[in-house]
Design an enzyme around this catalytic site. Structure first.
Site, PDB file in Angstrom:
ATOM      1  N   ASP A 113       0.066   5.589   2.042  1.00 41.96           N
ATOM      2  CA  ASP A 113      -1.010   5.036   2.858  1.00 41.96           C
ATOM      3  C   ASP A 113      -0.797   5.443   4.316  1.00 41.96           C
ATOM      4  O   ASP A 113      -0.772   6.627   4.614  1.00 41.96           O
ATOM      5  CB  ASP A 113      -1.076   3.518   2.673  1.00 41.96           C
ATOM      6  CG  ASP A 113      -2.382   2.928   3.193  1.00 41.96           C
ATOM      7  OD1 ASP A 113      -3.437   3.552   2.986  1.00 41.96           O
ATOM      8  OD2 ASP A 113      -2.353   1.856   3.810  1.00 41.96           O
TER       9      ASP A 113
ATOM     10  N   ASP B 291       0.797  -1.226   0.000  1.00 39.25           N
ATOM     11  CA  ASP B 291       0.000   0.000   0.000  1.00 39.25           C
ATOM     12  C   ASP B 291       0.831   1.278   0.000  1.00 39.25           C
ATOM     13  O   ASP B 291       0.353   2.331  -0.419  1.00 39.25           O
ATOM     14  CB  ASP B 291      -0.933   0.023   1.210  1.00 39.25           C
ATOM     15  CG  ASP B 291      -1.993  -1.064   1.153  1.00 39.25           C
ATOM     16  OD1 ASP B 291      -2.354  -1.493   0.040  1.00 39.25           O
ATOM     17  OD2 ASP B 291      -2.456  -1.487   2.232  1.00 39.25           O
TER      18      ASP B 291
ATOM     19  N   ARG C  32      -7.003   9.478  12.175  1.00 41.09           N
ATOM     20  CA  ARG C  32      -6.377   8.229  12.593  1.00 41.09           C
ATOM     21  C   ARG C  32      -5.136   8.465  13.452  1.00 41.09           C
ATOM     22  O   ARG C  32      -4.035   8.072  13.104  1.00 41.09           O
ATOM     23  CB  ARG C  32      -6.029   7.340  11.400  1.00 41.09           C
ATOM     24  CG  ARG C  32      -7.224   6.927  10.586  1.00 41.09           C
ATOM     25  CD  ARG C  32      -6.866   5.885   9.541  1.00 41.09           C
ATOM     26  NE  ARG C  32      -8.042   5.461   8.795  1.00 41.09           N
ATOM     27  CZ  ARG C  32      -8.040   4.537   7.835  1.00 41.09           C
ATOM     28  NH1 ARG C  32      -6.908   3.924   7.522  1.00 41.09           N
ATOM     29  NH2 ARG C  32      -9.157   4.223   7.209  1.00 41.09           N
TER      30      ARG C  32
ATOM     31  N   ASP D 275       0.811   1.222  10.507  1.00 40.97           N
ATOM     32  CA  ASP D 275      -0.369   0.365  10.441  1.00 40.97           C
ATOM     33  C   ASP D 275      -0.035  -0.973  11.080  1.00 40.97           C
ATOM     34  O   ASP D 275       1.022  -1.566  10.802  1.00 40.97           O
ATOM     35  CB  ASP D 275      -0.817   0.135   9.000  1.00 40.97           C
ATOM     36  CG  ASP D 275      -1.591   1.328   8.442  1.00 40.97           C
ATOM     37  OD1 ASP D 275      -1.690   2.359   9.129  1.00 40.97           O
ATOM     38  OD2 ASP D 275      -2.093   1.227   7.306  1.00 40.97           O
TER      39      ASP D 275
END
Length: 394
Positions: A213, A189, A269, A217
């Site tokens: 991205d 990603d 986020r 993560d």
């Protein structure tokens, strides 16, 4: 006169011993040792190692300083030092000795350091093996304009002191993951740092921005993670913790997010959570957010403590810290999200939910508790990759 002078000298010595003893007792009560030095800020991680002017020769002390759920990540503590001398990444299947890729794929524990300042543009994902520390202290190391770092189905990884930015999607290529294995990788990603089924990972003092991205993560039952002292800037979707609402394997996830500075140009986020248990503690959100700061779905438990939340005064519709990204109020009103000791500026506000009982948050406690919010400025002032020189305090 001589007796009086001696008494003064003895009194001074006694006073010094009492002060030293008090500092020692307080540090031991806090559960860690910190140098009794004016460089202490209350940042439990930094005060564990940064006050040592001989840090360069005591590099591995860092591995004893993590807090939170990733506190047992030892990285390459039990291995030799590996010096990266070559910034190239010409062959993802047969990397040259002296390159970062050659270092991270080895099966033995390694503490990886850098000979000099360098820009490393990765052709494909940097797939790490277990028991590795990437330690950028003493050099200005940028991983940029290519692929990012992947920590997949391995454990005990520390990433410290590097700049990771302008990461792009890569893949559909062969990539080596160990001295004895390489395989086909589909498209990635474009995350700066991606965790996939990983455990015991500590991401500390990095500067992360401008990736295709996420910046950090963690998915597919990754757990025992601490994200600390990082500087996040100029990015949309900063940190995703949890794969999808349909993957309940992430119920095992435990992540501590502590002492980070969420800087300019961030949208959302910080983090976005699913299913697991998340302790968000003593972070600085002084630059606001475009949509929300902390969000989630699929019933995560979020314990927000001692953070400084300042909404952007130029964004009248971005005041709420929290966002439930799925589910009706009748569903999320039972999710355990609480704010304790946070401060809210410029109209910022937190919408709590769920149980008020402390036992609801027991699984979010990876460390003894947050410091008071008035210390956040000092504790996060040096977030990001540090400028460290040999024979000086870092």
């Amino acid at each position: 006169m001589a007796v009086s002078a001696n008494m003064k000298w003895i009194s001074a010595c006694v006073l010094l011993l009492l002060v030293y003893g008090f500092v020692t007792i307080m540090n031991e009560a806090a559960g860690h040792w910190a140098f009794p030095s004016p460089c202490g800020t209350g940042n439990s991680i930094d005060d564990c190692w940064r006050c040592d002017p001989n840090w360069y020769n005591n590099r591995k002390r860092l591995a004893q300083c993590a807090i939170g759920f990733g506190r047992d990540a030892i990285g390459g503590l039990n291995g030799r030092f590996y010096m990266v001398t070559d910034p190239s990444d010409d062959d993802a299947v047969n990397p040259k000795p002296g390159t970062l890729r050659h270092a991270v794929i080895q099966t033995e524990p390694l503490w990886i350091v850098f000979q000099r300042n360098m820009l490393i543009t990765l052709k494909q994902e940097l797939i790490m093996n277990s028991f590795k520390t990437i330690d950028g202290r003493g050099a200005n190391v940028h991983i940029a304009y290519g692929a990012g770092i992947t920590i997949q189905y391995v454990s005990n990884v520390i990433i410290h002191g590097v700049h990771v930015h302008h990461i792009k999607p890569t893949g559909n290529a062969m990539v080596r993951s160990s001295p004895t294995h390489f395989g086909w990788r589909t498209m990635a990603d474009g995350d700066a740092i991606s965790l996939f089924g990983a455990s015991h990972v500590w991401i500390d003092h990095n500067s992360l921005s401008n990736c295709a991205d996420g910046l950090v993560d963690a998915v597919m039952a990754s757990t025992a993670i601490t994200v600390s002292n990082n500087l996040f800037t100029h990015h949309n979707e900063v940190m995703m913790l949890g794969h999808s609402d349909s993957y309940d394997g992430d119920k095992v996830m435990q992540v501590t997010v502590v002492y980070n500075r969420f800087g300019e140009g961030l949208t959302q986020r910080m983090p976005r959570c699913r299913y697991g248990n998340f302790h968000v503690m003593n972070n600085d959100y002084s630059y606001g957010w475009g949509i929300y700061a902390i969000g989630g779905s699929a019933n995560p438990t979020i314990n927000s403590q001692g953070n400084r939340f300042a909404a952007d005064p130029t964004k009248p519709f971005a005041k709420e810290v929290t966002k439930r990204t799925a589910g009706s109020e009748s569903e999320w009103k039972n999710w355990n999200w609480r704010s304790e000791g946070d401060v809210f500026l410029n109209g910022a506000y937190f919408v709590p939910s769920g149980a008020e009982a402390p036992e609801a948050y027991d699984k979010t406690w990876g460390y003894g508790g947050a410091k008071t919010v008035d210390m956040v400025g000092a504790m996060t002032a040096d977030a990001g990759a540090l400028t460290c020189r040999k024979d000086h305090l870092c």
